[in-house]
Design a protein around this motif. Structure first.
Motif, short mmCIF file in Angstrom:
data_model
loop_
_atom_site.label_atom_id
_atom_site.label_comp_id
_atom_site.label_asym_id
_atom_site.label_seq_id
_atom_site.Cartn_x
_atom_site.Cartn_y
_atom_site.Cartn_z
N PHE A 140 -54.46 -47.17 -66.48
CA PHE A 140 -53.47 -46.54 -65.61
C PHE A 140 -52.05 -46.93 -66.02
CE2 PHE A 140 -50.78 -47.16 -61.82
CZ PHE A 140 -50.63 -45.84 -61.41
N PHE A 141 -51.83 -48.20 -66.32
CA PHE A 141 -50.50 -48.65 -66.73
C PHE A 141 -50.18 -48.24 -68.16
CE2 PHE A 141 -51.16 -51.69 -63.19
CZ PHE A 141 -49.99 -51.42 -62.49
N MET A 142 -51.19 -48.06 -68.99
CA MET A 142 -50.95 -47.61 -70.36
C MET A 142 -50.33 -46.21 -70.39
SD MET A 142 -54.37 -49.00 -72.33
CE MET A 142 -53.98 -48.17 -73.86
N TRP A 143 -50.67 -45.38 -69.41
CA TRP A 143 -50.09 -44.05 -69.35
C TRP A 143 -48.57 -44.12 -69.17
CZ3 TRP A 143 -51.87 -39.51 -70.77
CH2 TRP A 143 -53.25 -39.29 -70.80
N ARG A 144 -48.07 -45.23 -68.65
CA ARG A 144 -46.65 -45.35 -68.36
C ARG A 144 -45.87 -46.03 -69.48
NH1 ARG A 144 -49.49 -44.02 -64.66
NH2 ARG A 144 -48.75 -43.12 -62.71
N ILE A 145 -46.55 -46.35 -70.57
CA ILE A 145 -45.90 -46.95 -71.73
C ILE A 145 -45.82 -45.90 -72.84
CG2 ILE A 145 -45.98 -48.81 -73.43
CD1 ILE A 145 -47.64 -50.42 -71.44
N LEU A 148 -47.79 -46.14 -76.10
CA LEU A 148 -49.25 -46.14 -76.05
C LEU A 148 -49.82 -44.78 -75.66
CD1 LEU A 148 -49.92 -49.58 -74.31
CD2 LEU A 148 -50.02 -49.04 -76.75
N GLN A 149 -48.96 -43.81 -75.44
CA GLN A 149 -49.47 -42.52 -74.99
C GLN A 149 -50.24 -41.78 -76.08
OE1 GLN A 149 -46.57 -40.10 -73.03
NE2 GLN A 149 -46.37 -41.48 -71.28
N TRP A 150 -50.00 -42.10 -77.35
CA TRP A 150 -50.82 -41.51 -78.40
C TRP A 150 -52.29 -41.92 -78.22
CZ3 TRP A 150 -53.94 -44.31 -81.58
CH2 TRP A 150 -53.73 -45.69 -81.63
N PHE A 151 -52.48 -43.16 -77.75
CA PHE A 151 -53.84 -43.68 -77.55
C PHE A 151 -54.48 -43.02 -76.33
CE2 PHE A 151 -56.85 -46.68 -75.72
CZ PHE A 151 -57.62 -47.03 -76.82
N THR A 152 -53.74 -42.97 -75.22
CA THR A 152 -54.30 -42.38 -74.01
C THR A 152 -54.53 -40.88 -74.16
OG1 THR A 152 -52.05 -42.20 -73.12
CG2 THR A 152 -53.35 -44.13 -72.46
N MET A 153 -53.66 -40.20 -74.91
CA MET A 153 -53.85 -38.76 -75.11
C MET A 153 -55.06 -38.46 -75.99
SD MET A 153 -51.67 -36.94 -73.42
CE MET A 153 -51.63 -35.38 -74.29
N SER A 172 -62.12 -41.13 -70.95
CA SER A 172 -61.55 -40.38 -69.83
C SER A 172 -62.11 -40.84 -68.49
CB SER A 172 -61.81 -38.88 -70.02
OG SER A 172 -63.20 -38.61 -70.06
N ALA A 173 -63.29 -41.48 -68.49
CA ALA A 173 -63.90 -41.97 -67.26
C ALA A 173 -63.30 -43.30 -66.80
CB ALA A 173 -65.41 -42.13 -67.44
N PHE A 174 -62.39 -43.85 -67.59
CA PHE A 174 -61.68 -45.07 -67.21
C PHE A 174 -60.18 -44.82 -67.08
CE2 PHE A 174 -65.62 -46.61 -68.95
CZ PHE A 174 -65.90 -47.77 -68.23
N SER A 175 -59.81 -43.55 -66.98
CA SER A 175 -58.41 -43.18 -67.08
C SER A 175 -57.94 -42.44 -65.83
CB SER A 175 -58.21 -42.29 -68.32
OG SER A 175 -56.89 -41.89 -68.46
N HIS A 176 -56.78 -42.85 -65.32
CA HIS A 176 -56.14 -42.20 -64.17
C HIS A 176 -54.63 -42.15 -64.41
CE1 HIS A 176 -59.89 -44.05 -62.69
NE2 HIS A 176 -59.97 -43.01 -61.88
N GLN A 177 -54.04 -41.02 -64.08
CA GLN A 177 -52.60 -40.88 -64.24
C GLN A 177 -51.84 -41.10 -62.94
OE1 GLN A 177 -52.30 -36.98 -66.12
NE2 GLN A 177 -51.83 -37.95 -68.07
#
Length: 325
Positions: A140-145, A148-153, A172-177
Motif C-alpha cells: 500500500f505504501f509502495m504505491w505512494r513512492i 517504486l511504481q514501476w514495480f507495483t504497476m 495483485s492479491a497483496f495490493s491496495h491503492q
C-alpha cells in the motif's frame, strides 16, 4: 357519419331509376369515403400525439439494450483479432502459472515451516496473520513512492487485457491503492483468519491462502472472458483470497455467530456466506458496479472446496488413529 348513412339508405330505397348494383356502389361510396377520411385523420392525429412517446420508448429500448448487463463485450474479441490469437492463447500462460504455482505451494509449504526459520510461525500462528497484513501495508505504501511504481504497476495490479507478468496474479492479491479498500479487507481477513489459522495450522492456512489468491485472480480473467464481459479494466486487492478464508471458515464453523457491519446475521456464518456467494454470482453476471465479482466468486468456491477437503482429511486421520489404537 350516422346521419349520412341514414340518408344514403333512404335514397337507395326510393329511387327506382338506379339498379341495385348502382345503388349499392353509391351507398358504399358515400358511406366509406367519410369513414376513410375520418379514419385517416384520426390516425394522423394519433401519430402526431404518439411521436414524442414513440421516440421516448425507442430511446429507452436502445439504452436498455446498449447498457444491458447481458450484452457481450467486443473488447476481448478485438484484442484477440489484433494479436491474432484465441481465448485459449490469452489464458494459456496464466492457467499454466496457476496450476504450477498451486502444485509447488501445496508441496513445499509444509517443509518451509518445518525446516526453515519460518517454523517460528508454528509456535505463534497469529503472527503469521499480522505478517500477511504487514505485507499488504507495505505494498500500500509502495504505491505512494514514485520510484517504486514501476514495480507495483508490473506486479501489483492485474491488467486483464494486457498482463504485465504472470506473478501479478499473486502480487495483485497483496495490493491496495486506497486506504478504505486496504482497511476493510484487512479487517475481514483478521476477523475470520485469526480462528482459521489456529485451527488449520500455519502450513495448511498458508497453502490455502496463497493458492486462493492466484486462483481467484485467474477466475477474474477466465469468467468474464467466457461471459463476454469487458476486460479493458484492471483489478487489485485481497478480497478474492479473503472470500476463500471466509468460505473455509463458514464451511468448518457454519453456526458461528457473525455480523455484517457489526449487525448480527441470523443463522450464522454459513447463511452470511451463502448470501455473499449469491451476491457475487449475480454481480458477475449482471456486472454491478466496479467490484471484481468474478474474483470474489472464484475465491468463495475455493474456500468451500478447501473446507470440504480438510474435513475429509481430518476424518480420515481420526479413523486411522482409532484403527491403530
Amino acid at each position: 357519419m350516422f346521419p349520412f348513412k341514414m340518408f344514403s339508405t333512404t335514397l337507395g330505397l326510393k329511387n327506382h331509376f338506379f339498379s341495385n348494383k348502382s345503388l349499392l356502389s353509391l351507398s358504399l361510396k358515400n358511406i366509406r369515403q367519410p369513414k376513410i377520411a375520418s379514419f385517416k385523420s384520426n390516425v394522423q392525429l394519433l401519430q402526431s400525439n404518439f411521436i414524442p412517446i414513440r421516440g421516448y420508448i425507442k430511446e429507452t429500448i436502445y439504452q436498455s439494450t446498449r447498457d444491458s448487463p447481458f450484452k457481450r463485450s467486443n473488447t476481448w474479441k478485438n484484442y484477440n483479432q489484433f494479436y491474432n490469437r484465441s481465448n485459449w492463447d490469452k489464458l494459456k500462460k496464466p492457467f499454466l502459472f496457476t496450476v504450477a504455482f498451486c502444485v509447488v505451494t501445496t508441496l513445499v509449504t509444509p517443509y518451509v515451516y518445518d525446516y526453515t526459520p519460518f517454523a517460528y510461525f508454528k509456535r505463534h500462528p497469529q503472527h503469521l496473520l499480522w505478517s500477511i497484513i504487514g505485507i499488504n501495508a507495505a505494498v500500500f505504501f509502495m504505491w505512494r513512492i514514485p520510484r517504486l511504481q514501476w514495480f507495483t504497476m508490473k506486479y501489483g495490479i492485474l491488467f486483464k487485457d494486457n498482463i504485465q507478468s504472470s506473478w501479478s496474479l499473486l502480487g495483485s492479491a497483496f495490493s491496495h491503492q486506497s486506504f478504505a479498500h486496504f482497511f476493510i479487507n484487512m479487517l475481514a481477513f483478521q476477523s475470520f483468519g485469526s480462528t482459521l489459522v489456529t485451527y488449520l495450522g500455519v502450513a495448511n492456512f498458508t497453502a490455502m491462502y496463497l493458492n486462493a489468491a492466484v486462483i481467484s485472480s485467474f477466475a477474474s480473467l477466465a469468467i468474464p472472458m467466457f461471459l463476454g464481459s469487458s476486460l479493458s479494466v484492471a483489478s487489485l486487492g485481497a478480497s478474492g483470497a479473503i472470500f476463500s478464508v471466509f468460505g473455509t471458515f463458514a464451511y468448518l464453523f457454519p453456526a458461528a455467530p457473525v455480523g455484517l457491519f457489526f449487525i448480527p446475521v441470523p443463522g450464522g456464518a454459513w447463511v452470511l456466506f451463502l448470501g455473499t456467494a449469491l451476491w457475487n454470482a449475480a454481480g458477475t453476471v449482471l456486472r454491478w458496479g466496479t467490484f471484481d465479482y468474478a474474483a470474489h466468486l472464484g475465491g468463495s468456491i475455493i474456500g468451500v472446496a478447501y473446507g470440504y477437503w480438510y474435513t475429509r482429511k481430518r476424518k480420515e486421520q481420526l479413523r486411522r488413529r482409532r484403527v491403530w489404537s
